[in-house]
Write an enzyme that holds these catalytic residues in place. Structure first.
Site, short mmCIF file in Angstrom:
data_model
loop_
_atom_site.label_atom_id
_atom_site.label_comp_id
_atom_site.label_asym_id
_atom_site.label_seq_id
_atom_site.Cartn_x
_atom_site.Cartn_y
_atom_site.Cartn_z
N LYS A 186 0.85 -1.19 0.00
CA LYS A 186 0.00 0.00 0.00
C LYS A 186 0.89 1.24 0.00
O LYS A 186 1.42 1.63 1.03
CB LYS A 186 -0.92 -0.02 1.23
CG LYS A 186 -2.08 1.00 1.14
CD LYS A 186 -1.66 2.38 1.52
CE LYS A 186 -2.77 3.39 1.34
NZ LYS A 186 -2.27 4.78 1.37
N GLU A 261 8.71 1.83 11.58
CA GLU A 261 9.83 2.76 11.44
C GLU A 261 9.21 4.15 11.38
O GLU A 261 8.60 4.53 10.38
CB GLU A 261 10.64 2.44 10.19
CG GLU A 261 12.05 3.02 10.23
CD GLU A 261 12.16 4.32 9.48
OE1 GLU A 261 12.13 5.37 10.17
OE2 GLU A 261 12.27 4.31 8.26
N CYS A 295 13.31 10.72 7.45
CA CYS A 295 13.09 10.45 8.87
C CYS A 295 14.38 10.56 9.68
O CYS A 295 14.35 10.89 10.86
CB CYS A 295 12.46 9.07 9.05
SG CYS A 295 13.40 7.73 8.30
N GLU A 392 8.83 16.87 14.96
CA GLU A 392 9.39 16.58 13.64
C GLU A 392 8.70 17.46 12.60
O GLU A 392 7.48 17.41 12.44
CB GLU A 392 9.19 15.10 13.29
CG GLU A 392 9.82 14.71 11.97
CD GLU A 392 9.66 13.24 11.65
OE1 GLU A 392 10.59 12.64 11.09
OE2 GLU A 392 8.58 12.69 11.94
#
Length: 489
Positions: A186, A261, A295, A392
């Site tokens: 996906k 993750e 990330c 973030e």
């Protein structure tokens, strides 16, 4: 542009199920937007729960008939290697699709993303014939022959983000396929095009029908459906920490295995003895590469008082000289952000940093009125309690702070909800290794900027995720261990 890429974009795409194209039962489509222009360039299916059920049924049938999981490992490896070869043969098309769909500069799509994608499949093809258990000498009374088997976990749902669509797909598909699992991929709704093309290439490579299924749609429907579906044995997700928590909760329905993750806010520590020329360039690319949509981006800069002004001004000057432009511009080093929503989010963070007392040393603004560009930004004189330091941002925004003592910077670096990666710059390697042991992060780079390799496990501490990907650790995510005990008496 590649003619093959144009031909593929000109289609309204269905979903890839059981080795063929299938129209979504919903009949609805999602526009594919070029982030460099804001223009609609294609359309993907907005799949339904019924479509997900079809993908799961396809993957389950392919797993249960055992054509893939029981295939001789050398044969399975040869098919995965053929897949890598097809990716290389279609590199031009895939690079243009990746750039047009996600905005990444074409030079990086060609030199980084496509080779890394093929490399992942070649790496895990090499593991396919090295999966084995162990024998044991147990202490129970009697005589026994005892051993373990490593078996594929089953049907896996792989939910990937929009910042590295092909690379992230390969990061999960490579080990899952090598282990003998069957897959439902996906992709993010913002960047689904290259994942759909992978479905076609998998057919040509020789994967049995149903081994790789690709479904498109929104995360809150299809992504959530994968996490909760009782027919899926494992889910692997890369994305935000907030979404990761939702997936972990949804997976409890059938206690499926979960690999996550998630977010990061990496500290980047520069000691006064460091090679500053190298540290400045490495720190700049550590945050600005892929427009900060990474990330592991080294987004929190901690510089010793003695060199703070020199380093911050050096990075600011570096940022002013970076060529920002449309993905198809061969000179561009930075492209746009993925969407208007992400652009607005990043600009709001920059404004928040200014309001909370940060100094905008460089950038801080939107570029142009077409596409989703934000200038590389450096915010100086920040503190750990500021929003831009704690959260973030996922954009080209560096926040900088001073420190004077090692113990002080360790405390500052570890004062975060995240623990994915960290960077250390110093010529005192003993001090660097001591620092590496004290920083709570899954990946530490010393004098190298954030780096990755398929043989090197990646994953986070704290709210940066569960488990590790890449290397042997990544393969083990897709295997179950079975113990067999046979009496010899």
């Amino acid at each position: 542009m590649s003619q093959a890429a144009k031909t593929f974009l000109d289609k309204k795409h269905g979903i890839w199920v059981n080795g063929c194209w299938v129209n979504s039962s919903s009949g609805d489509f999602i526009d594919v937007i070029d982030p460099s222009t804001g223009d609609v360039i294609s359309a993907i299916s907005n799949a339904s729960a019924e479509d997900l059920d079809s993908c799961v049924a396809s993957a389950r049938a392919a797993f249960e008939n055992s054509a893939w999981r029981d295939m001789k490992p050398a044969v399975r490896a040869s098919i995965i290697n053929k897949f890598a070869e097809l990716i290389e043969q279609n590199a031009e098309e895939l690079a243009y699709l990746e750039t047009l769909d996600g905005g990444k500069p074409i030079s990086l799509s060609k030199s980084v993303d496509i080779p890394a994608t093929a490399g992942a499949f070649r790496y895990y093809a090499g593991w396919a014939d090295k999966i084995h258990g162990t024998t044991h000498n147990i202490s129970m009374p009697g005589e026994y022959h005892t051993y373990t088997l490593l078996e594929p976990v089953g049907v896996v749902g792989l939910v990937i983000p929009w910042n590295f669509p092909l690379v992230m797909a390969a990061m999960k598909l490579g080990p899952a396929l090598a282990a003998g699992c069957t897959c439902i991929l996906k992709p993010a709704e913002d960047t689904s095009i290259t994942a759909l093309r992978l479905g076609e290439l998998a057919k040509i490579a020789g994967f049995p029908d149903g081994v790789l299924n690709v479904i498109t749609g929104y995360g809150q429907s299809i992504g959530a459906g994968i996490a909760s579906h009782p027919g899926i044995d494992k889910v692997a997700f890369t994305g935000s920490t907030q979404t990761g928590k939702i997936i972990a909760s949804a997976a409890t329905g059938n206690l499926k295995k979960v690999t996550l993750e998630l977010g990061g806010k990496a500290p980047n520590i520069i000691l006064p003895d460091a090679n500053l020329e190298k540290a400045i360039a490495g720190s700049a690319m550590g945050i600005f590469f892929n427009s900060g949509q990474v990330c592991t981006a080294a987004s929190r800069l901690y510089v010793h008082d003695d060199v703070y002004d020199q380093v911050v001004e050096g990075i600011a000057e570096f940022s002013r000289n970076i060529k920002v432009g449309p993905g198809l511009d061969p000179e561009a080093l930075l492209g746009p952000l993925i969407s208007a929503k992400q652009q607005a989010r990043v600009l709001n963070y920059i404004e928040k940093g200014r309001e909370e007392g940060g100094e905008i040393v460089a950038g801080g603004n939107r570029i142009g009125d077409k596409g989703f560009f934000v200038s590389p930004t450096v915010i100086g004189n920040t503190t750990n309690d500021m929003t831009v330091v704690r959260e973030e941002i996922f954009g080209p925004v560096l926040v900088a702070q001073r420190f004077s003592e090692i113990d002080e910077v360790v405390t500052m670096a570890n004062d975060s909800d995240y623990g994915l990666s960290a960077v250390i710059w110093t010529n005192m390697l003993g001090e660097a290794h001591k620092l590496a042991r004290r920083i709570r992060a899954g990946n530490i780079s010393i004098n190298a900027g954030s780096s990755a390799d398929w043989d090197l496990p990646i994953g986070g501490f704290k709210q940066s995720g569960w488990g590790r990907e890449n290397g042997l650790e990544g393969l083990m995510n897709y295997l179950d261990t079975k113990a067999v005990v046979t009496s010899l008496d």
